[in-house]
Scaffold this active site. Sequence first.
Site, PDB file in Angstrom:
ATOM      1  CG  ASP A 200     -22.643  -4.297 -51.421  1.00 45.36           C
ATOM      2  OD1 ASP A 200     -23.127  -4.254 -52.560  1.00 45.36           O
ATOM      3  OD2 ASP A 200     -21.567  -3.712 -51.144  1.00 45.36           O
TER       4      ASP A 200
ATOM      5  CE  LYS B  38     -25.389  -1.567 -51.501  1.00 47.78           C
ATOM      6  NZ  LYS B  38     -25.500  -2.360 -52.740  1.00 47.78           N
TER       7      LYS B  38
END
Length: 445
Positions: free
Chosen positions: A166, A126
């Site tokens: 995201d 991430k």
Amino acid sequence: MDARLEAIRDTVLARNPGEGEFHQTVTEVFDSLGPVHDRHPEFLEGAVLERLCEPERQIIFRVPWTDDAGGFQINRGFRVEFNSALGPYKGGLRFHPSVNLGIIKFLGFEQIFKNALTGMPIGGGKGGSDFDPRGRSDAEIMRFCQSFMTELYRHIGEYTDVPAGDIGVGGREIGYLFGQYKRITNRYESGVLTGKGISWGGSLVRPEATGYGTVIFTEEMLKTRGQSFEGQRVVVSGSGNVAINAIAKAQALGATVVACSDSSGYIVDEAGIDVDLLRQIKEIERGRLKDYEARRSAVSYVEGGSVWDIDATVALPCATQNELDGDAAARLVRNGLLAVGEGANMPSTRDAVAVFQQAGILFGPGKAANAGGVATSALEMQQNASRDSWSFAHTEERLTEIMVGIHERCSATADEYGDPGNYVLGANISGFVKVADAMLAQGLI
Ligand code: NDP
Ligand code: 2IT
């Protein structure tokens, strides 16, 4: 928690001070894993948990850029390459002022298990930045993305690490990031990013996939009680990519979505949210949810407050972490809630999850229920690798199969470990065992 695991957990917490969200997800996962270690002593002997909690690589970098007024701006960029046992690191980039290392680590840790659950060959990672895109012009967004990629490009690649979107990162940002990667490397490496535009290597259904997948997973949970979305009264939090597509899919299946939110407030539209209008305001005009009220009759907008004050039979939290607390959960349960499907990552606090589970509510945790986004990213990687592009119908069919498969896997694992219907346990154990086996097979690395 199992005493052997608690000792490891305590060490992880002590080594990573101040990372509250990371502590929360590690604790939640460890809570599920006691019974696995009774059956598999090799995981403790192989220090799987200690290794799993230490990212393989963490990159933090400066992102300098100029705003439209010519001012110099400095942000912080992150990429946490958490685990590559199953494939290249895979996970989104978040641009939001709240981003810090602990948040990226919580998201990366969740991603390891989520990606394992999809059955696709992808590891967990991430990244993101504390950059706030709100109110920034297109040109500013582009300059920021170009500067971000000027550092990130050296760490990623189709066989290494494959970022996507995201919060705050959608098709526009992926376009600017891809353009800069291509320019620096002189390579048209489609598989280096997912969520690309359809005409230049993206996959149909990727924009819809997370929201659709959350609804498909929740429908599977409802079926276990002889129910479906037909006739349900649904409340969704957020009004971004995941929320909008969850609303669209829930209504396509016969539900009425009566409320959704942004970080300023929420709307209540008892007739069912007009998805076309919502898309127009949020995706095309990049406006605020408040604008919806004036453009449709019989709608109320509530500034501030909590969307969870609105009664629902199905709740789909699709905004951000820890947005639904124990009090909100108890109120929803008192007022007829049947099911919760987490479109966001860790939107329910530990207290809220406990309330749902004690009340016997169907509860689909994010790492299972929102895995359709990353799974469709893996389908995008497959299309890129074979220089192919699939139809919407075929891709949606693959997404549906994957979500039904994840539901089955979580459910079967919960049964196997003696806690039928506990999707938290099922998701954590099923994802963990797959990754742990691969880590042991690959030796001490
Ligand atoms: P978007 O940026 O498209 O939308 C985010 C939405 O959540 C906006 O409505 C935003 O409101 C609201 N929101 C964000 N932060 C907060 C906050 N701190 N408090 C209240 N509301 C907030 O993001 P996505 O829809 O892509 O992501 C939503 C969630 O889904 C996140 O948890 C993400 O990690 C998760 N997720 C996303 C996937 C994807 O494919 N995009 C895949 C799997 C999970 P505002 O506009 O006011 O900021
Ligand atoms: O949380 C997530 O799963 C995402 N933001 C999607 C990641 C991806 O690589 O598609």
